[in-house]
Scaffold this active site. Structure first.
Site, PDB file in Angstrom:
ATOM      1  N   TYR A 131      -0.766   0.557  10.997  1.00  0.00           N
ATOM      2  CA  TYR A 131      -1.085  -0.117   9.737  1.00  0.00           C
ATOM      3  C   TYR A 131       0.023   0.130   8.712  1.00  0.00           C
ATOM      4  O   TYR A 131       0.469  -0.797   8.030  1.00  0.00           O
ATOM      5  CB  TYR A 131      -2.428   0.403   9.216  1.00  0.00           C
ATOM      6  CG  TYR A 131      -2.817  -0.103   7.852  1.00  0.00           C
ATOM      7  CD1 TYR A 131      -3.360  -1.376   7.690  1.00  0.00           C
ATOM      8  CD2 TYR A 131      -2.660   0.698   6.720  1.00  0.00           C
ATOM      9  CE1 TYR A 131      -3.726  -1.840   6.439  1.00  0.00           C
ATOM     10  CE2 TYR A 131      -3.026   0.240   5.464  1.00  0.00           C
ATOM     11  CZ  TYR A 131      -3.562  -1.033   5.330  1.00  0.00           C
ATOM     12  OH  TYR A 131      -3.918  -1.479   4.092  1.00  0.00           O
TER      13      TYR A 131
ATOM     14  N   SER B 267       0.850  -1.194   0.000  1.00  0.00           N
ATOM     15  CA  SER B 267       0.000   0.000   0.000  1.00  0.00           C
ATOM     16  C   SER B 267       0.880   1.236   0.000  1.00  0.00           C
ATOM     17  O   SER B 267       2.025   1.209   0.481  1.00  0.00           O
ATOM     18  CB  SER B 267      -0.903   0.016   1.244  1.00  0.00           C
ATOM     19  OG  SER B 267      -1.557   1.258   1.388  1.00  0.00           O
TER      20      SER B 267
END
Length: 242
Positions: free
Chosen positions: A147, A134
């Site tokens: 995260y 990501s």
């Protein structure tokens, strides 16, 4: 063509990839319990899948990962496309004070991914593995650093695994999408260069056609944004939103 294995059967992106690849192939959907998967199972059958199996898969149970892949092979035959699509976004504010939740995010989004990717690379003889990094892992932000840190670690692992597989019959596709508008991000304000699951899925499937390991920025313009992110001074960066 071999079987398609979706690890994270309820994943929006995983489901879209299964739809694109179902024709003429058996598909295995691996998820915690079968609830909610019946609709996708019927749709994949309608799209031409030769069979659609649902198997139980708890990503946090690392010791069971190899058995899950072996079960998929027993049901559907050799797996030639595996999609590692499970993960959680977690609650950043909670994780800053709740070490158990921080560890849960780290386990599902990093340790479990490393475990499963290692199993797949060991068992699969040829084909493609798809993993999802990501933009969040490119440079950790104050607003979602728990995260983001897992994606940074996963991305580094994937680059090394891709090098290990280079030149062989098994390739790794590492996707680095931006903000994905889907069930995981419901209620959140989309970020610049946001994408939808179908866009990510099509990019991954196109990359598989190349037959080699690749790292994808999705959309491609995200690569420029990533370069800009590296240049932002830290005093400004620590105030950046999610």
């Amino acid at each position: 063509m071999g079987a398609v294995l979706i690890l994270g059967g309820r994943s929006d992106i995983g489901g879209e990839i299964a739809r694109l690849l179902a024709l003429g192939r058996p598909v295995v959907l691996a998820a915690r319990g079968s609830h909610g998967l019946e609709t996708l199972q019927r749709e994949l059958t309608a799209r031409g899948a030769t069979a659609v199996y649902i198997i139980d898969f708890d990503a946090a149970d690392l010791a069971a990962h190899r058995r899950v892949v072996e079960q998929a092979v027993e049901l559907a035959g050799p797996v030639t496309t595996a999609v590692v699509a499970f993960g959680i976004l977690g609650d950043q504010e909670r994780a800053e004070h709740d070490e158990a939740h921080a560890a849960e995010i780290a386990t599902i989004d990093y340790a479990a991914q490393v475990s499963m990717l290692t199993v797949l690379a060991d068992i699969m003889e040829s084909g493609h593995i798809a993993a999802f990094s990501s933009i969040a892992g490119w440079r950790a932000r104050r607003a979602n650093y728990v995260y983001g840190s897992t994606k940074a670690g996963l991305d580094a692992f994937c680059q090394g695994l891709a090098d290990r597989l280079h030149g062989g019959p098994l390739a790794l596709i590492t996707a680095r999408p931006g903000f994905v508008i889907g069930s995981m991000t419901t209620g959140m304000k989309p970020a610049p260069l946001s994408v939808t699951p179908d866009v990510v899925a099509r990019a991954v499937v196109r990359a598989m056609d190349s037959g080699r390991s690749r790292t994808l920025w999705i959309p491609g313009a995200l690569r420029l944004l990533a370069w800009v992110m590296r240049c932002v001074p830290r005093p400004l960066w620590r105030h950046m939103p999610r």
